[in-house]
Motif scaffolding. Structure first.
Motif, short mmCIF file in Angstrom:
data_model
loop_
_atom_site.label_atom_id
_atom_site.label_comp_id
_atom_site.label_asym_id
_atom_site.label_seq_id
_atom_site.Cartn_x
_atom_site.Cartn_y
_atom_site.Cartn_z
N MET A 61 0.84 -1.18 0.00
CA MET A 61 0.00 0.00 0.00
C MET A 61 0.89 1.25 0.00
O MET A 61 1.76 1.40 0.84
CB MET A 61 -0.91 -0.01 1.24
CG MET A 61 -1.63 1.27 1.46
SD MET A 61 -2.87 1.29 2.76
CE MET A 61 -1.91 0.99 4.21
N THR A 62 0.66 2.12 -0.95
CA THR A 62 1.40 3.37 -1.03
C THR A 62 0.89 4.34 0.00
O THR A 62 -0.31 4.49 0.19
CB THR A 62 1.24 3.98 -2.44
OG1 THR A 62 1.75 3.06 -3.40
CG2 THR A 62 2.00 5.27 -2.56
N GLN A 63 1.81 5.00 0.67
CA GLN A 63 1.44 6.01 1.65
C GLN A 63 2.50 7.09 1.68
O GLN A 63 3.60 6.91 1.15
CB GLN A 63 1.26 5.37 3.02
CG GLN A 63 2.40 4.51 3.51
CD GLN A 63 2.09 3.82 4.82
OE1 GLN A 63 1.67 4.46 5.78
NE2 GLN A 63 2.30 2.53 4.88
N THR A 64 2.16 8.22 2.27
CA THR A 64 3.14 9.28 2.44
C THR A 64 3.87 9.06 3.75
O THR A 64 3.24 8.91 4.80
CB THR A 64 2.46 10.66 2.44
OG1 THR A 64 1.80 10.84 1.18
CG2 THR A 64 3.47 11.78 2.65
N ILE A 65 5.19 9.04 3.68
CA ILE A 65 6.05 8.83 4.83
C ILE A 65 6.88 10.09 5.02
O ILE A 65 7.59 10.52 4.11
CB ILE A 65 7.00 7.63 4.62
CG1 ILE A 65 6.26 6.39 4.13
CG2 ILE A 65 7.80 7.36 5.90
CD1 ILE A 65 5.25 5.83 5.08
N ALA A 66 6.80 10.70 6.21
CA ALA A 66 7.63 11.85 6.54
C ALA A 66 8.96 11.34 7.08
O ALA A 66 8.98 10.46 7.93
CB ALA A 66 6.93 12.72 7.58
N LEU A 67 10.04 11.89 6.60
CA LEU A 67 11.37 11.54 7.08
C LEU A 67 12.09 12.78 7.56
O LEU A 67 12.01 13.84 6.91
CB LEU A 67 12.22 10.91 5.97
CG LEU A 67 12.10 9.42 5.81
CD1 LEU A 67 10.87 9.06 5.03
CD2 LEU A 67 13.32 8.87 5.12
N ALA A 68 12.81 12.64 8.66
CA ALA A 68 13.63 13.74 9.17
C ALA A 68 14.80 13.15 9.93
O ALA A 68 14.70 12.08 10.52
CB ALA A 68 12.81 14.66 10.07
N ALA A 69 15.92 13.86 9.90
CA ALA A 69 17.11 13.42 10.61
C ALA A 69 18.00 14.61 10.92
O ALA A 69 17.93 15.63 10.23
CB ALA A 69 17.90 12.42 9.75
N ASP A 70 18.83 14.44 11.93
CA ASP A 70 19.87 15.42 12.16
C ASP A 70 21.09 15.01 11.33
O ASP A 70 21.02 14.08 10.52
CB ASP A 70 20.18 15.56 13.65
CG ASP A 70 20.91 14.37 14.26
OD1 ASP A 70 21.12 13.34 13.56
OD2 ASP A 70 21.28 14.45 15.44
N HIS A 71 22.20 15.68 11.53
CA HIS A 71 23.40 15.40 10.75
C HIS A 71 23.91 13.97 10.92
O HIS A 71 24.37 13.36 9.97
CB HIS A 71 24.52 16.40 11.12
CG HIS A 71 24.81 16.43 12.58
ND1 HIS A 71 24.01 17.11 13.48
CD2 HIS A 71 25.80 15.86 13.31
CE1 HIS A 71 24.49 16.96 14.70
NE2 HIS A 71 25.57 16.20 14.62
N ALA A 72 23.78 13.41 12.11
CA ALA A 72 24.25 12.04 12.35
C ALA A 72 23.39 11.01 11.64
O ALA A 72 23.85 9.93 11.29
CB ALA A 72 24.29 11.75 13.85
N GLY A 73 22.13 11.34 11.41
CA GLY A 73 21.21 10.42 10.75
C GLY A 73 21.02 10.69 9.28
O GLY A 73 20.27 9.96 8.61
N PHE A 74 21.69 11.72 8.75
CA PHE A 74 21.47 12.12 7.37
C PHE A 74 21.68 10.99 6.37
O PHE A 74 20.84 10.75 5.50
CB PHE A 74 22.36 13.32 7.00
CG PHE A 74 22.40 13.58 5.53
CD1 PHE A 74 21.31 14.13 4.87
CD2 PHE A 74 23.53 13.25 4.78
CE1 PHE A 74 21.33 14.35 3.51
CE2 PHE A 74 23.55 13.46 3.41
CZ PHE A 74 22.46 14.02 2.78
#
Length: 152
Positions: free
Chosen positions: A1-14
């Motif tokens: 199922m297609t969905q919208t996924i929000a992604l965010a990270a700081d510099h260590a997780g980039f």
């Protein structure tokens, strides 16, 4: 199922966020990339808040947040009403976060887990439904319901 996924990270997780974003797009998901967009030092609370606001506000079905340990960005995300961010270090934890806690944000520590474990966490998180039942009242309490309200 297609969905919208929000992604965010700081510099260590980039780097991990960028890899996961590419894989989510390849799987047909819409990705709402909320940054950061490089390895220059940034403050993880800004990105934890951003992903949580996107999910709690309905701009995305689920979110994924990444920092070095996962701890700080999880704390920030969980400050936003309606956000239920779960720091996971295994696919089993990600599955349980969905089935029992109706978590809507997966949090990963890029310095704690490897890429394969991160992929497993994402797969389990996005492909597991909330079980409801006895867990529904408990989740309602997380969102501020009283004992009586949660039972109704």
């Amino acid at each position: 199922m297609t969905q919208t996924i929000a992604l965010a990270a700081d510099h260590a997780g980039f780097a991990l966020k960028a890899l996961l974003a590419d894989e989510l797009r390849a799987a047909g998901h819409d990705v709402l990339d909320l940054g950061t967009h490089g390895e220059a030092s940034v403050d993880y609370p800004d990105y934890g808040f951003a992903v949580a606001q996107a999910v709690a506000g309905g701009r995305a079905a689920h979110g994924i947040a990444v920092c070095g340990s996962g701890i700080g960005i999880a704390i920030a995300a969980n400050r936003v009403p309606g956000a239920r961010a779960a720091l996971c270090t295994s696919g089993l934890m990600a599955r349980m976060a969905r089935t029992h806690n109706d978590a809507n944000i997966l949090v990963l520590g890029s310095r704690i887990i490897g890429v394969e474990v991160a992929r497993d966490c994402v797969h389990e998180f996005l492909n597991t439904a909330f079980e409801g039942g006895r867990h529904a009242g408990r989740v309602a309490k997380l969102d501020g319901a009283t004992l009586k309200e949660a039972a109704e």
